[in-house]
Scaffold this motif. Sequence first.
Motif, PDB file in Angstrom:
ATOM      1  N   ILE A 211       7.164  -0.085 -17.343  1.00  0.00           N
ATOM      2  CA  ILE A 211       7.476   0.346 -18.716  1.00  0.00           C
ATOM      3  C   ILE A 211       7.381   1.866 -18.673  1.00  0.00           C
ATOM      4  O   ILE A 211       6.283   2.426 -18.530  1.00  0.00           O
ATOM      5  CB  ILE A 211       6.488  -0.228 -19.748  1.00  0.00           C
ATOM      6  CG1 ILE A 211       6.421  -1.748 -19.661  1.00  0.00           C
ATOM      7  CG2 ILE A 211       6.888   0.219 -21.159  1.00  0.00           C
ATOM      8  CD1 ILE A 211       5.333  -2.379 -20.516  1.00  0.00           C
ATOM      9  N   ARG A 212       8.506   2.530 -18.717  1.00  0.00           N
ATOM     10  CA  ARG A 212       8.511   3.990 -18.583  1.00  0.00           C
ATOM     11  C   ARG A 212       8.687   4.696 -19.923  1.00  0.00           C
ATOM     12  O   ARG A 212       8.617   5.924 -19.996  1.00  0.00           O
ATOM     13  CB  ARG A 212       9.606   4.429 -17.609  1.00  0.00           C
ATOM     14  CG  ARG A 212       9.367   3.971 -16.163  1.00  0.00           C
ATOM     15  CD  ARG A 212      10.264   4.735 -15.219  1.00  0.00           C
ATOM     16  NE  ARG A 212      10.171   4.274 -13.842  1.00  0.00           N
ATOM     17  CZ  ARG A 212       9.313   4.766 -12.938  1.00  0.00           C
ATOM     18  NH1 ARG A 212       8.474   5.713 -13.281  1.00  0.00           N
ATOM     19  NH2 ARG A 212       9.321   4.315 -11.701  1.00  0.00           N
ATOM     20  N   ASP A 213       8.959   3.905 -20.964  1.00  0.00           N
ATOM     21  CA  ASP A 213       9.152   4.485 -22.290  1.00  0.00           C
ATOM     22  C   ASP A 213       7.879   4.276 -23.107  1.00  0.00           C
ATOM     23  O   ASP A 213       7.433   3.134 -23.282  1.00  0.00           O
ATOM     24  CB  ASP A 213      10.359   3.798 -22.956  1.00  0.00           C
ATOM     25  CG  ASP A 213      10.599   4.345 -24.343  1.00  0.00           C
ATOM     26  OD1 ASP A 213      11.256   5.387 -24.450  1.00  0.00           O
ATOM     27  OD2 ASP A 213      10.083   3.752 -25.321  1.00  0.00           O
TER      28      ASP A 213
ATOM     29  N   LYS B  11       5.211  -6.263  -4.483  1.00  0.00           N
ATOM     30  CA  LYS B  11       6.182  -5.315  -3.943  1.00  0.00           C
ATOM     31  C   LYS B  11       6.726  -4.452  -5.074  1.00  0.00           C
ATOM     32  O   LYS B  11       6.543  -4.782  -6.248  1.00  0.00           O
ATOM     33  CB  LYS B  11       7.307  -6.082  -3.260  1.00  0.00           C
ATOM     34  CG  LYS B  11       6.739  -6.969  -2.168  1.00  0.00           C
ATOM     35  CD  LYS B  11       7.714  -7.210  -1.053  1.00  0.00           C
ATOM     36  CE  LYS B  11       6.958  -7.807   0.106  1.00  0.00           C
ATOM     37  NZ  LYS B  11       7.432  -9.131   0.463  1.00  0.00           N
ATOM     38  N   TYR B  12       7.405  -3.385  -4.699  1.00  0.00           N
ATOM     39  CA  TYR B  12       7.975  -2.481  -5.701  1.00  0.00           C
ATOM     40  C   TYR B  12       9.106  -3.177  -6.461  1.00  0.00           C
ATOM     41  O   TYR B  12      10.056  -3.666  -5.851  1.00  0.00           O
ATOM     42  CB  TYR B  12       8.502  -1.226  -5.007  1.00  0.00           C
ATOM     43  CG  TYR B  12       9.321  -0.368  -5.913  1.00  0.00           C
ATOM     44  CD1 TYR B  12       8.719   0.379  -6.912  1.00  0.00           C
ATOM     45  CD2 TYR B  12      10.706  -0.319  -5.800  1.00  0.00           C
ATOM     46  CE1 TYR B  12       9.478   1.154  -7.774  1.00  0.00           C
ATOM     47  CE2 TYR B  12      11.475   0.450  -6.646  1.00  0.00           C
ATOM     48  CZ  TYR B  12      10.842   1.182  -7.631  1.00  0.00           C
ATOM     49  OH  TYR B  12      11.594   1.936  -8.469  1.00  0.00           O
ATOM     50  N   LYS B  13       8.943  -3.208  -7.788  1.00  0.00           N
ATOM     51  CA  LYS B  13       9.994  -3.771  -8.648  1.00  0.00           C
ATOM     52  C   LYS B  13      10.150  -2.867  -9.859  1.00  0.00           C
ATOM     53  O   LYS B  13       9.245  -2.800 -10.702  1.00  0.00           O
ATOM     54  CB  LYS B  13       9.599  -5.176  -9.129  1.00  0.00           C
ATOM     55  CG  LYS B  13       9.613  -6.236  -8.035  1.00  0.00           C
ATOM     56  CD  LYS B  13       9.090  -7.575  -8.523  1.00  0.00           C
ATOM     57  CE  LYS B  13       8.967  -8.550  -7.366  1.00  0.00           C
ATOM     58  NZ  LYS B  13       8.026  -9.640  -7.640  1.00  0.00           N
TER      59      LYS B  13
ATOM     60  N   VAL C 200       0.879  -1.181   0.000  1.00  0.00           N
ATOM     61  CA  VAL C 200       0.000   0.000   0.000  1.00  0.00           C
ATOM     62  C   VAL C 200       0.911   1.224   0.000  1.00  0.00           C
ATOM     63  O   VAL C 200       1.876   1.273   0.764  1.00  0.00           O
ATOM     64  CB  VAL C 200      -0.894   0.030   1.264  1.00  0.00           C
ATOM     65  CG1 VAL C 200      -1.740   1.302   1.294  1.00  0.00           C
ATOM     66  CG2 VAL C 200      -1.782  -1.208   1.339  1.00  0.00           C
ATOM     67  N   TYR C 201       0.630   2.171  -0.875  1.00  0.00           N
ATOM     68  CA  TYR C 201       1.363   3.432  -0.801  1.00  0.00           C
ATOM     69  C   TYR C 201       0.401   4.586  -1.015  1.00  0.00           C
ATOM     70  O   TYR C 201      -0.700   4.386  -1.532  1.00  0.00           O
ATOM     71  CB  TYR C 201       2.541   3.485  -1.786  1.00  0.00           C
ATOM     72  CG  TYR C 201       2.204   3.380  -3.255  1.00  0.00           C
ATOM     73  CD1 TYR C 201       2.141   2.135  -3.881  1.00  0.00           C
ATOM     74  CD2 TYR C 201       1.966   4.521  -4.021  1.00  0.00           C
ATOM     75  CE1 TYR C 201       1.853   2.039  -5.239  1.00  0.00           C
ATOM     76  CE2 TYR C 201       1.688   4.436  -5.370  1.00  0.00           C
ATOM     77  CZ  TYR C 201       1.631   3.192  -5.973  1.00  0.00           C
ATOM     78  OH  TYR C 201       1.335   3.103  -7.312  1.00  0.00           O
ATOM     79  N   PHE C 202       0.797   5.742  -0.537  1.00  0.00           N
ATOM     80  CA  PHE C 202      -0.080   6.901  -0.753  1.00  0.00           C
ATOM     81  C   PHE C 202       0.714   8.079  -1.287  1.00  0.00           C
ATOM     82  O   PHE C 202       1.930   8.163  -1.132  1.00  0.00           O
ATOM     83  CB  PHE C 202      -0.884   7.255   0.502  1.00  0.00           C
ATOM     84  CG  PHE C 202      -0.081   7.573   1.722  1.00  0.00           C
ATOM     85  CD1 PHE C 202       0.210   6.571   2.638  1.00  0.00           C
ATOM     86  CD2 PHE C 202       0.366   8.856   1.977  1.00  0.00           C
ATOM     87  CE1 PHE C 202       0.948   6.851   3.792  1.00  0.00           C
ATOM     88  CE2 PHE C 202       1.090   9.153   3.125  1.00  0.00           C
ATOM     89  CZ  PHE C 202       1.380   8.143   4.030  1.00  0.00           C
ATOM     90  N   ILE C 203      -0.015   8.944  -1.961  1.00  0.00           N
ATOM     91  CA  ILE C 203       0.581  10.116  -2.609  1.00  0.00           C
ATOM     92  C   ILE C 203      -0.188  11.326  -2.091  1.00  0.00           C
ATOM     93  O   ILE C 203      -1.428  11.363  -2.178  1.00  0.00           O
ATOM     94  CB  ILE C 203       0.446  10.000  -4.142  1.00  0.00           C
ATOM     95  CG1 ILE C 203       1.188   8.761  -4.664  1.00  0.00           C
ATOM     96  CG2 ILE C 203       0.959  11.264  -4.834  1.00  0.00           C
ATOM     97  CD1 ILE C 203       0.892   8.409  -6.120  1.00  0.00           C
ATOM     98  N   ASN C 204       0.548  12.278  -1.530  1.00  0.00           N
ATOM     99  CA  ASN C 204      -0.099  13.504  -1.033  1.00  0.00           C
ATOM    100  C   ASN C 204       0.843  14.687  -1.244  1.00  0.00           C
ATOM    101  O   ASN C 204       1.807  14.574  -2.002  1.00  0.00           O
ATOM    102  CB  ASN C 204      -0.520  13.324   0.434  1.00  0.00           C
ATOM    103  CG  ASN C 204       0.632  12.974   1.362  1.00  0.00           C
ATOM    104  OD1 ASN C 204       1.744  12.779   0.931  1.00  0.00           O
ATOM    105  ND2 ASN C 204       0.344  12.885   2.645  1.00  0.00           N
TER     106      ASN C 204
HETATM  107  P1  TYD Z   1       6.572   6.061  -9.393  1.00  0.00           P
HETATM  108  O1  TYD Z   1       5.890   4.744  -9.275  1.00  0.00           O
HETATM  109  O2  TYD Z   1       7.172   6.428 -10.720  1.00  0.00           O
HETATM  110  O3  TYD Z   1       5.563   7.208  -8.957  1.00  0.00           O
HETATM  111  P2  TYD Z   1       4.220   7.747  -9.683  1.00  0.00           P
HETATM  112  O4  TYD Z   1       3.678   6.668 -10.547  1.00  0.00           O
HETATM  113  O5  TYD Z   1       3.306   8.096  -8.558  1.00  0.00           O
HETATM  114  O6  TYD Z   1       4.600   8.965 -10.452  1.00  0.00           O
HETATM  115  O7  TYD Z   1       7.660   6.134  -8.250  1.00  0.00           O
HETATM  116  C1  TYD Z   1       8.339   7.340  -7.947  1.00  0.00           C
HETATM  117  C2  TYD Z   1       9.619   6.991  -7.213  1.00  0.00           C
HETATM  118  O8  TYD Z   1       9.324   6.309  -5.979  1.00  0.00           O
HETATM  119  C3  TYD Z   1      10.520   6.060  -8.001  1.00  0.00           C
HETATM  120  O9  TYD Z   1      11.849   6.491  -7.824  1.00  0.00           O
HETATM  121  C4  TYD Z   1      10.348   4.707  -7.358  1.00  0.00           C
HETATM  122  C5  TYD Z   1       9.935   5.032  -5.942  1.00  0.00           C
HETATM  123  N1  TYD Z   1       8.988   4.046  -5.387  1.00  0.00           N
HETATM  124  C6  TYD Z   1       9.422   3.117  -4.449  1.00  0.00           C
HETATM  125  O10 TYD Z   1      10.604   3.106  -4.042  1.00  0.00           O
HETATM  126  N2  TYD Z   1       8.530   2.208  -3.952  1.00  0.00           N
HETATM  127  C7  TYD Z   1       7.235   2.192  -4.354  1.00  0.00           C
HETATM  128  O11 TYD Z   1       6.440   1.337  -3.868  1.00  0.00           O
HETATM  129  C8  TYD Z   1       6.791   3.140  -5.337  1.00  0.00           C
HETATM  130  C9  TYD Z   1       5.364   3.161  -5.831  1.00  0.00           C
HETATM  131  C10 TYD Z   1       7.714   4.051  -5.818  1.00  0.00           C
END
Ligand code: TYD
Length: 137
Positions: free
Chosen positions: A125-127, A118-120, A38-42
């Motif tokens: 795909i960022r391109d 988990k975060y991987k 779970v993660y949050f953005i604020n």
């Molecule tokens: P990113 O997923 O690109 O953010 P968004 O989609 O909200 O723009 O992640 C931004 C940065 O945070 C990137 O350097 C990877 C890091 N990150 C983690 O270390 N763990 C996580 O669970 C997430 C989602 C991001």
Amino acid sequence: MKVKNCKFIEIPPIKDGIDGYLTVIEDTKHIPFEVKRVYFINHLTSKFALRGRHAHRQLEQVMYCMNGSCTVSLDDGYQKQNISLNSADKGLYIGTNLWHTMSEFREDCVLVVLASDKYKEADYIRDYQEFLRTAAK
Ligand code: TYD
């Protein structure tokens, strides 16, 4: 939904009158996967804030806008669709291979995201051109 691999997941709150609302999210019951993260953005204070701009190969996510509102722009490689997220009880399921961008954050928007793994970084795909090639397969 115009685009593939997404849907709304609505969870009605338990309304406790003057004592407010309580909303329960249980994985596998409400969420179509086991929640591993779970993660949050604020602190989305700039009107130019832009998040996402990627797709995932395997990861599935459900995004809730707990406060305020934002626009989620979805692109499955063929169709595009803008979705307004503005209610804590209406989440957006974002499946695999879906390019997503979040913008137009309003009124102290808080996004909470439930993820299937988990975060991987290798799952991203960022391109955009690579995304289009993957979506065409
Ligand atoms: P990113 O997923 O690109 O953010 P968004 O989609 O909200 O723009 O992640 C931004 C940065 O945070 C990137 O350097 C990877 C890091 N990150 C983690 O270390 N763990 C996580 O669970 C997430 C989602 C991001």
